[in-house]
Design a protein around this motif. Structure first.
Motif, PDB file in Angstrom:
ATOM      1  N   GLY A  90       0.797  -1.224   0.000  1.00 31.45           N
ATOM      2  CA  GLY A  90       0.000   0.000   0.000  1.00 31.45           C
ATOM      3  C   GLY A  90       0.825   1.267   0.000  1.00 31.45           C
ATOM      4  N   TYR A  91       2.085   1.193   0.412  1.00 30.70           N
ATOM      5  CA  TYR A  91       2.935   2.380   0.348  1.00 30.70           C
ATOM      6  C   TYR A  91       3.124   2.796  -1.105  1.00 30.70           C
ATOM      7  CZ  TYR A  91       4.364   2.496   5.262  1.00 30.70           C
ATOM      8  OH  TYR A  91       4.387   2.620   6.621  1.00 30.70           O
ATOM      9  N   LYS A  92       3.030   4.106  -1.376  1.00 30.10           N
ATOM     10  CA  LYS A  92       3.103   4.633  -2.738  1.00 30.10           C
ATOM     11  C   LYS A  92       4.501   5.154  -3.061  1.00 30.10           C
ATOM     12  CE  LYS A  92      -1.782   5.942  -2.935  1.00 30.10           C
ATOM     13  NZ  LYS A  92      -2.745   7.060  -3.143  1.00 30.10           N
ATOM     14  N   THR A  93       4.849   5.084  -4.337  1.00 28.71           N
ATOM     15  CA  THR A  93       6.123   5.619  -4.801  1.00 28.71           C
ATOM     16  C   THR A  93       6.103   7.149  -4.727  1.00 28.71           C
ATOM     17  OG1 THR A  93       5.314   5.595  -7.087  1.00 28.71           O
ATOM     18  CG2 THR A  93       6.553   3.676  -6.331  1.00 28.71           C
ATOM     19  N   ALA A  94       7.280   7.740  -4.861  1.00 30.20           N
ATOM     20  CA  ALA A  94       7.398   9.194  -4.744  1.00 30.20           C
ATOM     21  C   ALA A  94       6.562   9.925  -5.779  1.00 30.20           C
ATOM     22  CB  ALA A  94       8.867   9.600  -4.872  1.00 30.20           C
ATOM     23  N   ASP A  95       6.393   9.335  -6.962  1.00 25.92           N
ATOM     24  CA  ASP A  95       5.603   9.998  -7.996  1.00 25.92           C
ATOM     25  C   ASP A  95       4.110   9.714  -7.884  1.00 25.92           C
ATOM     26  OD1 ASP A  95       5.359   7.394  -8.928  1.00 25.92           O
ATOM     27  OD2 ASP A  95       6.686   7.673 -10.652  1.00 25.92           O
ATOM     28  N   GLY A  96       3.721   8.842  -6.923  1.00 25.87           N
ATOM     29  CA  GLY A  96       2.307   8.565  -6.692  1.00 25.87           C
ATOM     30  C   GLY A  96       1.655   7.632  -7.691  1.00 25.87           C
ATOM     31  N   MET A 226       9.821   4.581  -2.783  1.00 27.23           N
ATOM     32  CA  MET A 226       9.201   5.466  -1.800  1.00 27.23           C
ATOM     33  C   MET A 226      10.148   6.629  -1.490  1.00 27.23           C
ATOM     34  SD  MET A 226       7.977   2.263  -1.482  1.00 27.23           S
ATOM     35  CE  MET A 226       6.838   2.529  -2.844  1.00 27.23           C
ATOM     36  N   ASP A 227       9.587   7.805  -1.158  1.00 28.36           N
ATOM     37  CA  ASP A 227      10.458   8.917  -0.801  1.00 28.36           C
ATOM     38  C   ASP A 227      10.979   8.736   0.621  1.00 28.36           C
ATOM     39  OD1 ASP A 227       8.556  10.085   1.106  1.00 28.36           O
ATOM     40  OD2 ASP A 227       7.471  10.854  -0.620  1.00 28.36           O
ATOM     41  N   ARG A 228      11.999   9.529   0.946  1.00 20.79           N
ATOM     42  CA  ARG A 228      12.687   9.329   2.215  1.00 20.79           C
ATOM     43  C   ARG A 228      11.769   9.567   3.421  1.00 20.79           C
ATOM     44  NH1 ARG A 228      17.068  13.346   3.073  1.00 20.79           N
ATOM     45  NH2 ARG A 228      17.802  12.602   1.058  1.00 20.79           N
ATOM     46  N   LYS A 229      10.882  10.532   3.320  1.00 19.15           N
ATOM     47  CA  LYS A 229       9.981  10.804   4.442  1.00 19.15           C
ATOM     48  C   LYS A 229       9.108   9.598   4.738  1.00 19.15           C
ATOM     49  CE  LYS A 229       6.437  14.001   6.119  1.00 19.15           C
ATOM     50  NZ  LYS A 229       5.645  15.225   5.826  1.00 19.15           N
ATOM     51  N   THR A 230       8.560   8.975   3.704  1.00 14.43           N
ATOM     52  CA  THR A 230       7.723   7.780   3.886  1.00 14.43           C
ATOM     53  C   THR A 230       8.520   6.660   4.537  1.00 14.43           C
ATOM     54  OG1 THR A 230       6.375   8.361   1.955  1.00 14.43           O
ATOM     55  CG2 THR A 230       6.322   6.061   2.668  1.00 14.43           C
ATOM     56  N   ILE A 231       9.765   6.478   4.091  1.00 10.70           N
ATOM     57  CA  ILE A 231      10.612   5.410   4.625  1.00 10.70           C
ATOM     58  C   ILE A 231      10.936   5.657   6.094  1.00 10.70           C
ATOM     59  CG2 ILE A 231      12.871   4.306   4.419  1.00 10.70           C
ATOM     60  CD1 ILE A 231      12.735   4.957   1.389  1.00 10.70           C
ATOM     61  N   VAL A 232      11.308   6.896   6.422  1.00  9.43           N
ATOM     62  CA  VAL A 232      11.639   7.236   7.812  1.00  9.43           C
ATOM     63  C   VAL A 232      10.416   7.100   8.709  1.00  9.43           C
ATOM     64  CG1 VAL A 232      12.367   9.118   9.336  1.00  9.43           C
ATOM     65  CG2 VAL A 232      13.592   8.708   7.193  1.00  9.43           C
ATOM     66  N   ASN A 233       9.265   7.534   8.232  1.00 19.48           N
ATOM     67  CA  ASN A 233       8.040   7.413   9.035  1.00 19.48           C
ATOM     68  C   ASN A 233       7.721   5.960   9.350  1.00 19.48           C
ATOM     69  OD1 ASN A 233       7.774  10.168   8.976  1.00 19.48           O
ATOM     70  ND2 ASN A 233       5.985  10.214   7.644  1.00 19.48           N
ATOM     71  N   ASP A 234       7.860   5.079   8.348  1.00 16.13           N
ATOM     72  CA  ASP A 234       7.613   3.659   8.591  1.00 16.13           C
ATOM     73  C   ASP A 234       8.594   3.118   9.621  1.00 16.13           C
ATOM     74  OD1 ASP A 234       6.404   0.925   7.604  1.00 16.13           O
ATOM     75  OD2 ASP A 234       8.576   0.665   7.578  1.00 16.13           O
TER      76      ASP A 234
END
Length: 366
Positions: A90-96, A226-234
Protein backbone atom coordinates in the motif's frame (compact mmCIF):
# COMPACT_ATOMS: atom_id res chain seq x y z
CA UNK A 1 32.44 4.77 22.19
CA UNK A 2 36.04 5.78 21.31
CA UNK A 3 36.93 2.16 20.45
CA UNK A 4 33.79 1.76 18.33
CA UNK A 5 34.60 4.97 16.45
CA UNK A 6 38.19 3.85 15.73
CA UNK A 7 37.02 0.43 14.50
CA UNK A 8 34.34 1.99 12.36
CA UNK A 9 36.84 4.40 10.79
CA UNK A 10 39.21 1.55 9.95
CA UNK A 11 36.37 -0.46 8.45
CA UNK A 12 35.16 2.42 6.31
CA UNK A 13 38.70 3.08 5.11
CA UNK A 14 38.90 -0.56 4.03
CA UNK A 15 35.56 -0.30 2.21
CA UNK A 16 36.73 2.82 0.37
CA UNK A 17 39.95 1.09 -0.72
CA UNK A 18 38.23 -2.13 -1.74
CA UNK A 19 35.74 -0.22 -3.89
CA UNK A 20 38.36 2.00 -5.52
CA UNK A 21 37.95 0.28 -8.86
CA UNK A 22 34.16 0.20 -8.77
CA UNK A 23 33.29 3.70 -9.90
CA UNK A 24 30.34 2.68 -12.05
CA UNK A 25 27.00 3.87 -10.76
CA UNK A 26 23.63 2.54 -11.76
CA UNK A 27 21.13 5.02 -13.17
CA UNK A 28 18.48 6.15 -10.71
CA UNK A 29 15.01 4.98 -11.67
CA UNK A 30 12.31 7.59 -12.16
CA UNK A 31 10.45 6.35 -9.11
CA UNK A 32 13.48 6.91 -6.87
CA UNK A 33 14.60 10.34 -8.09
CA UNK A 34 12.94 12.38 -5.36
CA UNK A 35 14.38 10.72 -2.21
CA UNK A 36 17.97 10.93 -3.45
CA UNK A 37 17.98 14.64 -4.30
CA UNK A 38 16.80 16.01 -0.97
CA UNK A 39 19.75 17.21 1.14
CA UNK A 40 20.53 16.00 4.63
CA UNK A 41 21.18 18.91 6.97
CA UNK A 42 22.59 18.91 10.47
CA UNK A 43 20.53 19.88 13.53
CA UNK A 44 20.97 19.37 17.24
CA UNK A 45 20.03 15.91 18.42
CA UNK A 46 16.70 15.98 20.27
CA UNK A 47 16.31 14.49 23.70
CA UNK A 48 14.04 11.47 23.39
CA UNK A 49 12.28 9.88 26.31
CA UNK A 50 9.85 7.07 25.59
CA UNK A 51 7.42 6.32 28.41
CA UNK A 52 6.47 2.72 29.05
CA UNK A 53 3.14 1.44 27.69
CA UNK A 54 0.55 1.69 30.44
CA UNK A 55 2.19 4.68 32.11
CA UNK A 56 0.18 7.92 32.55
CA UNK A 57 2.42 9.65 30.00
CA UNK A 58 2.09 6.99 27.31
CA UNK A 59 -1.26 8.05 25.68
CA UNK A 60 0.06 11.56 24.99
CA UNK A 61 3.33 10.15 23.68
CA UNK A 62 1.48 7.70 21.40
CA UNK A 63 -0.80 10.44 20.06
CA UNK A 64 2.24 12.57 19.26
CA UNK A 65 3.93 9.68 17.43
CA UNK A 66 0.81 9.06 15.33
CA UNK A 67 0.53 12.75 14.50
CA UNK A 68 4.16 12.96 13.37
CA UNK A 69 4.72 9.64 11.63
CA UNK A 70 1.31 8.15 10.79
CA UNK A 71 -0.65 5.39 12.51
CA UNK A 72 1.04 1.99 12.63
CA UNK A 73 -2.42 0.41 12.70
CA UNK A 74 -2.69 1.18 8.98
CA UNK A 75 -0.16 -1.60 8.27
CA UNK A 76 -0.14 -3.63 11.51
CA UNK A 77 -1.33 -7.25 11.34
CA UNK A 78 -2.96 -8.03 14.70
CA UNK A 79 -1.55 -11.29 16.05
CA UNK A 80 -1.53 -12.80 19.54
CA UNK A 81 2.14 -13.82 19.47
CA UNK A 82 3.82 -10.77 17.90
CA UNK A 83 3.73 -7.00 18.47
CA UNK A 84 5.32 -5.62 15.31
CA UNK A 85 4.13 -7.61 12.29
CA UNK A 86 3.25 -5.29 9.41
CA UNK A 87 2.30 -5.57 5.74
CA UNK A 88 4.16 -2.81 3.89
CA UNK A 89 1.79 -3.21 0.96
CA UNK A 90 0.00 0.00 0.00
CA UNK A 91 2.94 2.38 0.35
CA UNK A 92 3.10 4.63 -2.74
CA UNK A 93 6.12 5.62 -4.80
CA UNK A 94 7.40 9.19 -4.74
CA UNK A 95 5.60 10.00 -8.00
CA UNK A 96 2.31 8.57 -6.69
CA UNK A 97 1.82 6.29 -9.71
CA UNK A 98 2.69 2.94 -8.12
CA UNK A 99 2.18 1.15 -4.81
CA UNK A 100 3.48 -2.00 -3.14
CA UNK A 101 1.30 -5.08 -3.60
CA UNK A 102 -0.63 -6.24 -0.55
CA UNK A 103 0.28 -9.56 1.12
CA UNK A 104 3.69 -9.84 -0.51
CA UNK A 105 6.18 -8.18 1.90
CA UNK A 106 5.69 -8.56 5.65
CA UNK A 107 8.10 -7.21 8.29
CA UNK A 108 7.94 -8.63 11.81
CA UNK A 109 9.48 -9.26 15.20
CA UNK A 110 10.36 -12.86 16.11
CA UNK A 111 7.84 -15.67 15.67
CA UNK A 112 8.70 -17.72 18.77
CA UNK A 113 5.35 -16.98 20.45
CA UNK A 114 3.07 -17.46 17.43
CA UNK A 115 -0.17 -19.26 18.24
CA UNK A 116 -1.63 -21.86 15.86
CA UNK A 117 -4.25 -19.25 14.96
CA UNK A 118 -1.52 -16.72 14.14
CA UNK A 119 0.31 -19.21 11.96
CA UNK A 120 -2.82 -20.15 10.03
CA UNK A 121 -3.68 -16.48 9.54
CA UNK A 122 -0.29 -15.71 8.06
CA UNK A 123 -0.48 -18.75 5.79
CA UNK A 124 -4.08 -18.44 4.59
CA UNK A 125 -4.86 -14.71 4.76
CA UNK A 126 -1.44 -13.31 3.95
CA UNK A 127 -0.05 -16.13 1.74
CA UNK A 128 3.29 -16.40 3.55
CA UNK A 129 5.41 -19.15 1.97
CA UNK A 130 8.90 -17.85 2.84
CA UNK A 131 10.31 -16.73 6.21
CA UNK A 132 13.68 -14.99 6.49
CA UNK A 133 15.16 -14.80 10.00
CA UNK A 134 17.79 -12.07 10.47
CA UNK A 135 18.70 -13.11 14.04
CA UNK A 136 21.96 -14.64 15.23
CA UNK A 137 22.15 -18.43 15.71
CA UNK A 138 22.13 -17.93 19.49
CA UNK A 139 18.98 -15.84 19.36
CA UNK A 140 17.31 -18.44 17.16
CA UNK A 141 18.24 -21.26 19.53
CA UNK A 142 16.93 -19.34 22.52
CA UNK A 143 13.62 -18.40 20.87
CA UNK A 144 13.07 -20.59 17.79
CA UNK A 145 10.40 -19.54 15.32
CA UNK A 146 7.10 -21.36 15.35
CA UNK A 147 6.38 -22.95 11.99
CA UNK A 148 3.93 -21.45 9.53
CA UNK A 149 2.16 -24.17 7.50
CA UNK A 150 3.66 -24.50 4.03
CA UNK A 151 6.39 -21.90 4.62
CA UNK A 152 10.12 -22.44 4.22
CA UNK A 153 12.60 -20.81 6.57
CA UNK A 154 15.97 -19.28 5.70
CA UNK A 155 18.37 -17.97 8.32
CA UNK A 156 20.47 -14.95 7.33
CA UNK A 157 22.23 -13.57 10.39
CA UNK A 158 22.76 -9.89 9.64
CA UNK A 159 25.08 -9.59 12.65
CA UNK A 160 27.04 -12.80 12.19
CA UNK A 161 27.75 -15.13 15.13
CA UNK A 162 29.23 -12.74 17.69
CA UNK A 163 26.89 -9.77 17.87
CA UNK A 164 24.45 -9.39 20.75
CA UNK A 165 21.98 -6.55 20.43
CA UNK A 166 19.73 -7.48 23.38
CA UNK A 167 16.94 -5.80 21.42
CA UNK A 168 18.68 -2.42 21.67
CA UNK A 169 20.17 -0.03 19.15
CA UNK A 170 22.01 3.28 18.86
CA UNK A 171 23.79 5.41 16.31
CA UNK A 172 27.09 3.51 16.40
CA UNK A 173 25.27 0.20 15.98
CA UNK A 174 23.62 1.46 12.78
CA UNK A 175 26.78 3.06 11.41
CA UNK A 176 29.10 0.10 11.95
CA UNK A 177 26.99 -3.05 11.96
CA UNK A 178 24.15 -2.38 9.54
CA UNK A 179 25.82 -0.29 6.86
CA UNK A 180 29.25 -1.77 6.17
CA UNK A 181 29.60 -4.89 8.33
CA UNK A 182 30.51 -8.03 6.39
CA UNK A 183 27.47 -10.04 7.48
CA UNK A 184 25.08 -7.14 6.84
CA UNK A 185 26.39 -6.58 3.32
CA UNK A 186 26.35 -10.26 2.32
CA UNK A 187 23.11 -10.91 4.22
CA UNK A 188 21.08 -8.09 2.69
CA UNK A 189 22.51 -9.03 -0.72
CA UNK A 190 21.20 -12.58 -0.32
CA UNK A 191 17.87 -11.36 1.05
CA UNK A 192 17.18 -8.99 -1.86
CA UNK A 193 17.98 -11.74 -4.35
CA UNK A 194 15.60 -14.10 -2.56
CA UNK A 195 12.78 -11.59 -3.01
CA UNK A 196 13.11 -11.98 -6.78
CA UNK A 197 12.08 -15.66 -6.70
CA UNK A 198 9.20 -16.03 -4.23
CA UNK A 199 5.84 -15.91 -6.07
CA UNK A 200 3.92 -15.47 -2.81
CA UNK A 201 4.57 -13.52 0.40
CA UNK A 202 7.88 -13.23 2.25
CA UNK A 203 7.92 -12.50 5.98
CA UNK A 204 11.29 -11.22 7.21
CA UNK A 205 12.09 -10.54 10.84
CA UNK A 206 14.62 -10.13 13.64
CA UNK A 207 14.06 -10.04 17.41
CA UNK A 208 12.01 -6.86 17.80
CA UNK A 209 11.30 -6.08 14.16
CA UNK A 210 12.89 -2.65 14.32
CA UNK A 211 16.69 -2.58 13.68
CA UNK A 212 17.78 -5.35 11.30
CA UNK A 213 14.24 -5.64 9.96
CA UNK A 214 13.94 -1.86 9.83
CA UNK A 215 17.04 -1.52 7.66
CA UNK A 216 15.88 -4.36 5.41
CA UNK A 217 12.66 -2.39 4.91
CA UNK A 218 14.62 0.80 4.18
CA UNK A 219 16.44 -1.05 1.39
CA UNK A 220 13.25 -2.53 -0.09
CA UNK A 221 11.32 0.74 -0.01
CA UNK A 222 14.28 2.67 -1.45
CA UNK A 223 14.49 0.31 -4.43
CA UNK A 224 10.72 0.33 -4.93
CA UNK A 225 10.70 4.13 -5.04
CA UNK A 226 9.20 5.47 -1.80
CA UNK A 227 10.46 8.92 -0.80
CA UNK A 228 12.69 9.33 2.22
CA UNK A 229 9.98 10.80 4.44
CA UNK A 230 7.72 7.78 3.89
CA UNK A 231 10.61 5.41 4.63
CA UNK A 232 11.64 7.24 7.81
CA UNK A 233 8.04 7.41 9.03
CA UNK A 234 7.61 3.66 8.59
CA UNK A 235 10.86 3.07 10.47
CA UNK A 236 9.72 5.22 13.40
CA UNK A 237 6.32 3.55 13.67
CA UNK A 238 7.99 0.74 15.62
CA UNK A 239 7.76 3.13 18.59
CA UNK A 240 3.99 2.69 18.49
CA UNK A 241 4.33 -1.06 19.05
CA UNK A 242 6.21 -0.74 22.35
CA UNK A 243 9.63 -0.93 20.70
CA UNK A 244 12.22 1.86 20.70
CA UNK A 245 13.93 3.53 17.76
CA UNK A 246 15.11 7.09 17.31
CA UNK A 247 15.05 9.36 14.32
CA UNK A 248 18.71 10.24 14.89
CA UNK A 249 19.70 6.61 14.27
CA UNK A 250 18.13 6.30 10.83
CA UNK A 251 19.25 9.77 9.75
CA UNK A 252 22.84 9.01 10.77
CA UNK A 253 22.55 5.80 8.72
CA UNK A 254 21.58 7.89 5.69
CA UNK A 255 24.25 10.51 6.36
CA UNK A 256 27.10 7.99 6.48
CA UNK A 257 25.99 6.27 3.27
CA UNK A 258 25.44 9.54 1.41
CA UNK A 259 28.86 10.81 2.53
CA UNK A 260 30.57 7.80 0.93
CA UNK A 261 28.31 6.89 -1.98
CA UNK A 262 26.31 10.02 -2.76
CA UNK A 263 23.02 8.13 -3.10
CA UNK A 264 21.35 5.04 -1.72
CA UNK A 265 21.22 3.76 -5.30
CA UNK A 266 25.02 3.66 -5.55
CA UNK A 267 25.30 2.00 -2.12
CA UNK A 268 22.81 -0.71 -3.13
CA UNK A 269 24.42 -1.22 -6.53
CA UNK A 270 28.11 -0.85 -5.70
CA UNK A 271 28.39 -2.44 -2.25
CA UNK A 272 25.33 -4.69 -1.91
CA UNK A 273 25.78 -5.71 -5.56
CA UNK A 274 22.06 -5.56 -6.32
CA UNK A 275 22.18 -4.26 -9.88
CA UNK A 276 19.93 -1.75 -11.66
CA UNK A 277 18.42 -4.59 -13.70
CA UNK A 278 17.61 -6.52 -10.53
CA UNK A 279 16.16 -3.39 -8.93
CA UNK A 280 13.90 -2.97 -11.95
CA UNK A 281 12.86 -6.62 -11.65
CA UNK A 282 11.99 -6.09 -7.99
CA UNK A 283 9.77 -3.15 -8.91
CA UNK A 284 8.05 -5.23 -11.58
CA UNK A 285 7.40 -7.98 -9.04
CA UNK A 286 6.09 -5.90 -6.15
CA UNK A 287 4.58 -2.70 -7.61
CA UNK A 288 1.15 -2.16 -9.15
CA UNK A 289 -0.53 1.00 -10.41
CA UNK A 290 -2.52 3.29 -8.10
CA UNK A 291 -5.25 3.99 -10.67
CA UNK A 292 -7.44 1.14 -9.46
CA UNK A 293 -6.43 -1.19 -12.30
CA UNK A 294 -3.52 -2.83 -10.41
CA UNK A 295 -1.41 -2.79 -13.56
CA UNK A 296 1.99 -4.38 -12.88
CA UNK A 297 5.04 -2.15 -13.08
CA UNK A 298 6.65 -2.76 -16.50
CA UNK A 299 9.99 -4.56 -16.59
CA UNK A 300 12.33 -4.94 -19.55
CA UNK A 301 13.87 -8.19 -18.33
CA UNK A 302 12.92 -11.29 -16.39
CA UNK A 303 14.44 -12.07 -12.94
CA UNK A 304 17.69 -14.02 -13.06
CA UNK A 305 20.23 -15.24 -10.56
CA UNK A 306 23.05 -12.79 -9.76
CA UNK A 307 26.16 -13.21 -11.91
CA UNK A 308 29.72 -13.14 -10.63
CA UNK A 309 32.02 -11.24 -13.06
CA UNK A 310 34.18 -13.57 -15.13
CA UNK A 311 31.80 -16.53 -14.94
CA UNK A 312 29.20 -17.73 -17.48
CA UNK A 313 25.72 -16.31 -17.05
CA UNK A 314 23.58 -18.70 -14.97
CA UNK A 315 20.29 -20.06 -16.22
CA UNK A 316 17.14 -18.29 -14.96
CA UNK A 317 16.03 -19.55 -11.57
CA UNK A 318 12.89 -21.73 -11.79
CA UNK A 319 9.84 -20.92 -9.74
CA UNK A 320 10.22 -22.72 -6.40
CA UNK A 321 8.02 -25.67 -5.61
CA UNK A 322 5.59 -25.35 -2.74
CA UNK A 323 7.77 -25.53 0.38
CA UNK A 324 7.38 -28.16 3.05
CA UNK A 325 7.12 -27.68 6.80
CA UNK A 326 10.37 -26.03 7.97
CA UNK A 327 12.77 -27.77 10.32
CA UNK A 328 14.63 -26.10 13.18
CA UNK A 329 16.23 -22.86 11.92
CA UNK A 330 19.84 -23.23 10.79
CA UNK A 331 21.92 -20.39 9.37
CA UNK A 332 22.35 -20.46 5.60
CA UNK A 333 25.44 -18.85 4.08
CA UNK A 334 25.07 -16.99 0.78
CA UNK A 335 25.91 -19.16 -2.21
CA UNK A 336 29.34 -18.52 -3.67
CA UNK A 337 27.91 -16.94 -6.80
CA UNK A 338 25.67 -14.72 -4.68
CA UNK A 339 28.39 -12.93 -2.67
CA UNK A 340 29.32 -9.39 -3.64
CA UNK A 341 32.63 -9.30 -5.48
CA UNK A 342 33.74 -6.34 -3.36
CA UNK A 343 34.24 -8.41 -0.24
CA UNK A 344 33.36 -6.35 2.83
CA UNK A 345 35.17 -6.42 6.12
CA UNK A 346 35.02 -9.82 7.79
CA UNK A 347 36.36 -8.88 11.17
CA UNK A 348 33.98 -6.89 13.29
CA UNK A 349 33.86 -6.13 16.99
CA UNK A 350 31.29 -7.71 19.18
CA UNK A 351 28.36 -5.29 19.22
CA UNK A 352 27.29 -5.38 22.82
CA UNK A 353 24.50 -2.92 23.40
CA UNK A 354 23.26 -3.25 26.93
CA UNK A 355 21.22 -0.10 27.39
CA UNK A 356 19.35 2.51 25.41
CA UNK A 357 21.65 5.46 24.77
CA UNK A 358 20.49 8.88 23.75
CA UNK A 359 22.69 9.84 20.85
CA UNK A 360 25.04 12.71 21.57
CA UNK A 361 25.88 12.94 17.90
CA UNK A 362 24.22 15.46 15.69
CA UNK A 363 20.91 14.39 14.17
CA UNK A 364 19.69 15.12 10.68
CA UNK A 365 16.45 16.14 9.05
CA UNK A 366 14.52 14.92 6.05
Amino acid sequence: MQRATIVKSLSLAWVALSLGGLGTSSALAATTATPETAPITQTAAPTTTQPKPGSPEYPAYLADQVAQYGDVKDTLIPLEGTKNTRDIGGYKTADGKWQIRQNRLLRSDNLSALTPSDANKLAKDHHVTSIVDFRTPGQQDKQPDKAIPGASLTSISILGNLADTNGKGDGEFYNWQLEFGYHAVTGYHQFLNMLLTNPNATLYHCSSGKDRTGIGTVLIMTILGMDRKTIVNDFLQSNQTGRHVERAWIMEYYREIFARYGTMDKYINDLLKFTPAQQDQLRAKYLVSTDGKNTPYPAATQPSAPQVPGTPAPAPAPEPAKPTQPNKPTPNKPAQNSKPTAKPHKKQPKAKIVSMKKSTRNSTTV
